[in-house]
Design an enzyme around this catalytic site. Structure first.
Site, mmCIF file in Angstrom:
data_model
loop_
_atom_site.group_PDB
_atom_site.id
_atom_site.type_symbol
_atom_site.label_atom_id
_atom_site.label_comp_id
_atom_site.label_asym_id
_atom_site.label_seq_id
_atom_site.Cartn_x
_atom_site.Cartn_y
_atom_site.Cartn_z
ATOM 1 N NE ARG A 52 3.651 -7.342 3.563
ATOM 2 C CZ ARG A 52 3.194 -6.255 4.157
ATOM 3 N NH1 ARG A 52 4.028 -5.311 4.525
ATOM 4 N NH2 ARG A 52 1.917 -6.101 4.393
ATOM 5 C CB ILE A 76 -3.492 8.370 3.711
ATOM 6 C CG1 ILE A 76 -4.346 8.903 2.564
ATOM 7 C CG2 ILE A 76 -4.158 7.172 4.406
ATOM 8 C CD1 ILE A 76 -5.751 9.339 2.930
ATOM 9 C CE LYS A 85 -0.905 -5.944 -0.319
ATOM 10 N NZ LYS A 85 -1.370 -5.500 1.012
ATOM 11 C CG ASN A 86 -4.649 -3.589 -0.221
ATOM 12 O OD1 ASN A 86 -3.871 -4.412 0.254
ATOM 13 N ND2 ASN A 86 -4.349 -2.304 -0.327
ATOM 14 N NE ARG A 111 -0.836 1.050 8.194
ATOM 15 C CZ ARG A 111 -0.692 0.269 7.133
ATOM 16 N NH1 ARG A 111 0.496 -0.142 6.774
ATOM 17 N NH2 ARG A 111 -1.747 -0.103 6.445
ATOM 18 C CG ASP A 148 -1.655 1.681 -1.140
ATOM 19 O OD1 ASP A 148 -1.090 2.201 -0.164
ATOM 20 O OD2 ASP A 148 -2.443 0.715 -1.035
ATOM 21 C CB CYS A 203 3.511 -0.043 10.246
ATOM 22 S SG CYS A 203 3.603 0.056 8.487
ATOM 23 C CE LYS A 233 -6.964 9.844 9.579
ATOM 24 N NZ LYS A 233 -5.629 9.653 10.052
#
Ligand code: UD1
Length: 420
Positions: A399, A329, A22-23, A123, A307, A118, A163
């Protein structure tokens, strides 16, 4: 809203195939806005976020032709495209901000909604905006929208990201492809999905070169017709690896490049999993006793993926002793902890560090999903709980995980989707 019912405990066994990433698909799809000629993208995962991105492209004027199995798409852009990315589409998926770079690069203007907050953290998109500004984009924020324009083609520039950011690196690379002259991006994110994006762009004639965290892009006037197969989803692969380790199971995980999860596989070896690595598959067997790990730290690639943090936390709940995980993160990525505690987990949070007491016996309960990766951690936790669990709000899972319950059912998990 659909929910999952899981009857534990279960042990996973058999073979499972990994879907497209997906990413990696999201920036590649956004980048198709740069093209005058048709583009074919293969191996898309059939998940909600991909549908959202395709709908966004359609709303901008792209013609979307999906294959029967919906994994291949042909995208044909009109000469004149719209440049308005509406709040209603952007708010459901932060990745939508990736259309900003290609829109201003190709059409010299855009009105793109700000994605908003989020659950896992603020974010912001400040690095995206300041990098695009350095390439020549003027912008102001009005009524929740980024109103952006350029005076003709963007101009290549030297940009050092303050960053490391995956999205800001992607947006800037895409935008720089059609800029005049040379762009040098420093302190880039170098996640495999970004390399997949640059391989895709280079396959269409873009001139992108990497050297460590520096990316050099020589702008071209146009991109050529291309056909590209998206990489497999390393987070899905990693999640199945944790499932096998956690349930003392035995899995063959296929159709992905194991090198993409080498850091996570090292961790799983440390906890006792037996792993046999091939070129595009692995065999993994969970240990009788899971060894604890003192300080797991999430980091940018090639570090432990954020993740994968929630899945590893479930694993540590079952380890034989105390362990800890530091999240480096995102500032608020421990949303799964409260739900895991409802199953019986013994976890203490101090700032961005979680201290986990292992050897926990989970008892099934009603659970609530909060974000994509937290939700899959709850599925793993329910798989090792005694009795029935129900997981609400699984639209978060939909998702990003293709056919999760079908894949899990095939490898022995007692899981059912309740449609509502
Ligand atoms: C991407 C992934 C997500 C993954 C994350 C980190 C996609 C669609 N999503 O998200 O699954 O968890 O990388 O590997 O690929 N930041 C700023 N300003 C910015 C941009 C980022 O402060 O302009 C901060 C973020 O709040 C976060 C950190 O930088 O704390 C890293 O975020 P980033 O790498 O940009 O993540 P995403 O691209 O949003």
């Amino acid at each position: 809203m659909d929910k999952f019912l899981i009857n534990g405990p279960c042990k996973v066994k058999g073979k499972v195939s990994v879907s497209g990433s997906k990413n990696a698909s999201l920036p590649i799809l956004a980048a198709t806005l740069l093209f005058d000629k048709p583009v074919i993208i293969k191996n898309l995962p059939i998940v909600k976020d991909i549908k959202t991105m395709l709908n966004l492209l359609k709303s901008l004027g792209s013609k979307i032709v999906l294959s029967k199995d919906k994994k291949t798409v042909k995208i044909i852009n009109k000469k004149k495209m719209k440049t308005f990315a509406s709040y209603s589409l952007v708010k459901t998926m932060r990745g939508s901000i990736l259309v900003l770079g290609p829109l201003i690069s190709k059409f010299y203007k855009s009105k793109t909604s700000l994605p908003g907050g989020c659950l896992i953290g603020a974010r912001p998109v400040n690095y995206h905006l300041s990098a695009l500004k350095k390439l020549g984009m003027d912008y102001k924020i009005k009524d929740g929208y980024i109103l952006a324009k350029t005076k003709g083609r963007l101009k290549g520039s030297m940009i050092k990201f303050p960053k490391i950011s995956v999205g800001a690196t992607e947006n800037s690379i895409i935008a720089a492809c059609l800029a005049k002259g040379k762009t040098v991006l420093k302190n880039c994110a170098i996640e495999p999905e970004i390399k997949d994006l640059t391989n895709f762009l280079n396959s269409a004639g873009a001139k992108i070169k990497w050297s460590g965290r520096t990316c050099k892009i020589l702008g071209t006037d146009t991109l050529n017709q291309t056909e590209y197969t998206v990489m497999a989803d390393r987070i899905e692969a990693g999640t199945f690896c944790v499932a096998a380790t956690l349930t003392k199971g035995n899995l063959e995980i296929r159709d992905f490049n194991p090198d993409m999860i080498r850091t996570e596989l090292e961790l799983l070896k440390k906890v006792g999993a037996r792993i046999k690595i091939d070129s595009n598959k692995i065999k993994i067997t969970g240990p009788k006793k899971i060894k604890p790990i003192k300080n797991i730290k999430t980091k940018e690639w090639p570090g432990v993926a954020t993740d994968m943090q929630s899945q590893l936390m479930v694993l540590m709940c079952r380890a034989d002793g105390k362990s800890s995980i530091t999240e480096n993160i995102f500032e608020n990525r421990f949303l799964h902890v409260g739900e895991l505690q409802r199953l019986g987990a013994n976890i203490q949070i101090k700032k961005n560090k979680a201290f986990i007491d292992g050897n926990t016996k989970f008892v099934g309960a009603e659970l609530m999903s909060s974000d994509l990766r937290a939700s899959v951690a709850l599925v793993l936790a329910a798989m090792i709980s005694n009795g029935k669990s129900s997981i609400n709000r699984i639209y978060h899972l939909d998702r990003g995980y293709e056919n999760l319950e079908i894949k899990l059912k095939k490898i022995g998990v007692k899981i059912k989707r309740l449609k509502k």
